[in-house]
Design a protein around this motif. Structure first.
Motif, short mmCIF file in Angstrom:
data_model
loop_
_atom_site.label_atom_id
_atom_site.label_comp_id
_atom_site.label_asym_id
_atom_site.label_seq_id
_atom_site.Cartn_x
_atom_site.Cartn_y
_atom_site.Cartn_z
N MET A 1 42.09 39.01 51.01
CA MET A 1 41.92 37.64 51.46
C MET A 1 42.24 37.46 52.94
N CYS A 2 43.39 37.98 53.35
CA CYS A 2 43.84 37.79 54.73
C CYS A 2 42.82 38.33 55.74
N VAL A 3 42.40 39.58 55.56
CA VAL A 3 41.48 40.19 56.51
C VAL A 3 40.08 39.60 56.39
N ALA A 4 39.69 39.18 55.18
CA ALA A 4 38.37 38.55 55.00
C ALA A 4 38.29 37.24 55.77
N VAL A 5 39.34 36.46 55.74
CA VAL A 5 39.39 35.21 56.49
C VAL A 5 39.36 35.48 57.99
N GLU A 6 40.15 36.43 58.44
CA GLU A 6 40.19 36.77 59.87
C GLU A 6 38.82 37.22 60.36
N ASN A 7 38.14 38.05 59.59
CA ASN A 7 36.81 38.54 59.98
C ASN A 7 35.78 37.42 60.01
N ALA A 8 35.84 36.53 59.03
CA ALA A 8 34.89 35.41 58.99
C ALA A 8 35.05 34.54 60.23
N LEU A 9 36.27 34.25 60.60
CA LEU A 9 36.52 33.42 61.78
C LEU A 9 36.10 34.15 63.05
N ALA A 10 36.31 35.48 63.09
CA ALA A 10 35.91 36.26 64.27
C ALA A 10 34.40 36.27 64.44
N ALA B 1 32.33 33.95 63.37
CA ALA B 1 31.93 32.61 63.78
C ALA B 1 32.17 32.40 65.28
N GLU B 2 33.25 32.98 65.78
CA GLU B 2 33.57 32.84 67.20
C GLU B 2 32.60 33.62 68.09
N HIS B 3 32.03 34.69 67.55
CA HIS B 3 31.11 35.53 68.32
C HIS B 3 29.68 35.43 67.78
N ALA B 4 29.33 34.27 67.29
CA ALA B 4 28.04 34.07 66.64
C ALA B 4 26.86 34.31 67.57
N ASP B 5 27.05 34.17 68.87
CA ASP B 5 25.93 34.31 69.80
C ASP B 5 25.64 35.76 70.18
N LEU B 6 26.43 36.71 69.71
CA LEU B 6 26.15 38.11 69.99
C LEU B 6 24.85 38.53 69.32
N SER B 7 24.16 39.46 69.94
CA SER B 7 22.96 40.01 69.32
C SER B 7 23.37 40.86 68.12
N GLY B 8 22.41 41.23 67.30
CA GLY B 8 22.72 42.04 66.13
C GLY B 8 23.40 43.35 66.50
N LEU C 1 30.25 30.72 55.25
CA LEU C 1 30.90 29.42 55.38
C LEU C 1 31.39 29.18 56.80
N ALA C 2 32.05 30.19 57.38
CA ALA C 2 32.58 30.05 58.74
C ALA C 2 31.45 29.85 59.75
N LEU C 3 30.35 30.57 59.58
CA LEU C 3 29.20 30.42 60.48
C LEU C 3 28.60 29.02 60.34
N GLN C 4 28.45 28.55 59.12
CA GLN C 4 27.87 27.23 58.89
C GLN C 4 28.71 26.13 59.54
N ARG C 5 30.01 26.24 59.44
CA ARG C 5 30.88 25.21 60.01
C ARG C 5 30.90 25.27 61.54
N ALA C 6 30.90 26.51 62.07
CA ALA C 6 30.97 26.65 63.53
C ALA C 6 29.63 26.38 64.19
N ARG C 7 28.53 26.78 63.55
CA ARG C 7 27.19 26.63 64.13
C ARG C 7 26.24 26.06 63.07
#
Length: 425
Positions: free
Chosen positions: A292-301, A303-310, A22-28
């Motif tokens: 929940m707390c850490v899952a949300v934080e990781n999803a947002l992180a 999304a913020e670093h979506a351009d990193l290689s695998g 979800l975070a990736l879809q919204r950010a990119r």
């Protein structure tokens, strides 16, 4: 075998995997994402709850599209010596609503259900053939492993075991706010194998709907559904809720971490070039199993670093997991006090004392954000366990978190993981 190419493939449609997608879809929105779940639904059969204070503005925004049950009048705890109402707002999200929200927001074809990933590597995922589909290879720029936690000889601790039942009653239940811990119940272990800390968790989901969950901390992962169901029946009768129909059940066996060799655990589960998130990556609260707390934080992180290689994303989350393990060392210490310093039938005193502390301290504790004063205050004052026992517990790590076999020869922990598809909590 058919092949396809995407930007990111996420294996495991539990809380962590769903929120990352979800975070990736919204950010990119231009990204081609695939969320793969072996089960029939995203989120499995589970309910996640959290305090409103657990999430920042970005976290609240990530979850705003899901139908949630909200209680702005706080929550209640009950212990043998007192009852207390706390003011913090409380939230809960059921897996059917999580599934609906994820499927609604992700582009058509992004969610793949009922397909098992037979292998993962840095360049993609291989899916097993199904009754109606051939084996398939999904090539991806990055791969994220969000599959369920599996017990390991490298991690030490005990277990949090639970069975929950959503009931629809013929008359109003009269509960105004969640009771997140009712420890006035009998403390004898439900499966009859010694004693443990037990409590009942109650959510008023509507005027006639109530969710009752029987939970206990135990030294082994045995989940006796029959015994727990009987205890829920008993609790319902005691509250006058016997005239109602069950809507659904859920069960779980969650690890309570007291120690271990986290680097060795990472080596055990690591796939080169594949990022690991969720409970499998160690992203959980060691004592409460909240995710929940850490899952949300990781999803947002992510999304913020979506351009990193695998490979870069895998290294990023490897370091993030190590930092989380270090950050949560204090809670593993408290878990050692609970399991090794307190006699099983006396463990209720540990929580009874804790919930008498300041409300802000309790909030920060559940979010794994305790400050230095909080940590001292939890340990300061009249201890709920003997001093010599507490000192001895500091140097223990406990038994390895390995699944024990039930009478039928099937791991109860594995069964629960299959039911939930996501361990937290």
């Amino acid at each position: 075998m058919t092949d396809s190419q995407v930007d990111c493939v996420i294996v495991g449609g539990g809380l962590a995997g769903g929120l990352i997608a979800l975070a990736l879809q919204r950010a990119r929105p231009e990204f081609r994402i695939r969320l793969i779940e072996a089960g029939r639904t995203i989120g499995g059969n589970h309910r996640w709850s959290w305090f409103d204070s657990d999430l920042d503005e970005a976290g609240h925004k990530l979850l705003e599209g899901f139908r949630q049950t909200e209680w702005d009048n706080g929550y209640e705890v009950r212990f043998p010596k007192y009852r207390r109402n706390l003011k913090t707002s409380y939230r809960s999200l059921a897996s059917p609503d999580f599934h609906e929200g994820i499927v609604r927001e992700l582009p058509e074809g992004s969610v793949i259900l009922g397909r098992k990933a037979v292998s993962l590597d840095s360049r993609g995922v291989d899916l097993a053939a199904s009754k109606y589909q051939p084996a398939e290879r999904i090539n991806a720029r990055s791969v994220i492993d969000c599959r369920s936690f599996t017990p390991s000889k490298h991690l030490k601790g005990g277990w949090q075991v639970f069975l929950g039942r959503h009931m629809r009653l013929d008359k109003p239940h009269g509960v105004e706010r969640p009771v997140i811990m009712d420890a006035t119940v009998d403390q004898l272990a439900p499966h009859g194998n010694g004693s443990s800390y037990r409590f009942v968790y109650v959510l008023p989901l509507g005027v006639h709907d109530v969710f009752i969950e029987d939970t206990y901390y135990a030294d082994d992962p045995l989940l006796d559904r029959s015994a727990l169901s009987g205890r829920i029946d008993q609790y319902a009768r005691a509250n006058g809720w016997q005239d109602g129909l069950p809507v659904h059940h859920e069960a779980g066996v969650l690890p309570v971490l007291t120690g271990g060799d986290f680097a060795a655990y990472q080596d055990e589960v690591r796939i080169p070039g594949v990022a690991i998130a969720g409970a499998r990556g160690g992203f959980t609260h060691p004592l409460t199993s909240y995710t929940m707390c850490v899952a949300v934080e990781n999803a947002l992180a992510i999304a913020e670093h979506a351009d990193l290689s695998g490979e870069q994303l895998a290294a990023f989350f490897d370091a993030r997991a190590k930092a989380h393990w270090k950050k949560t060392g204090y809670y593993r210490l408290l878990a050692r006090f609970l399991f090794f310093a307190a006699k099983p039938e006396k463990r209720v005193k540990v929580f009874q004392r804790f919930y008498g502390l300041r409300e802000g301290l309790i909030e920060r504790f559940y979010a794994a954000r305790s400050n230095a004063f909080d940590k001292v205050r939890v340990l300061w004052g009249e201890p709920p366990v003997a001093i010599h026992s507490a000192i001895a517990a500091m140097f223990k790590s406990g038994p390895a978190l390995r699944s024990k076999k039930s009478d039928r020869g099937v791991s109860e922990a594995a069964q629960a993981n299959e039911l939930q598809k996501e361990t937290q909590a």
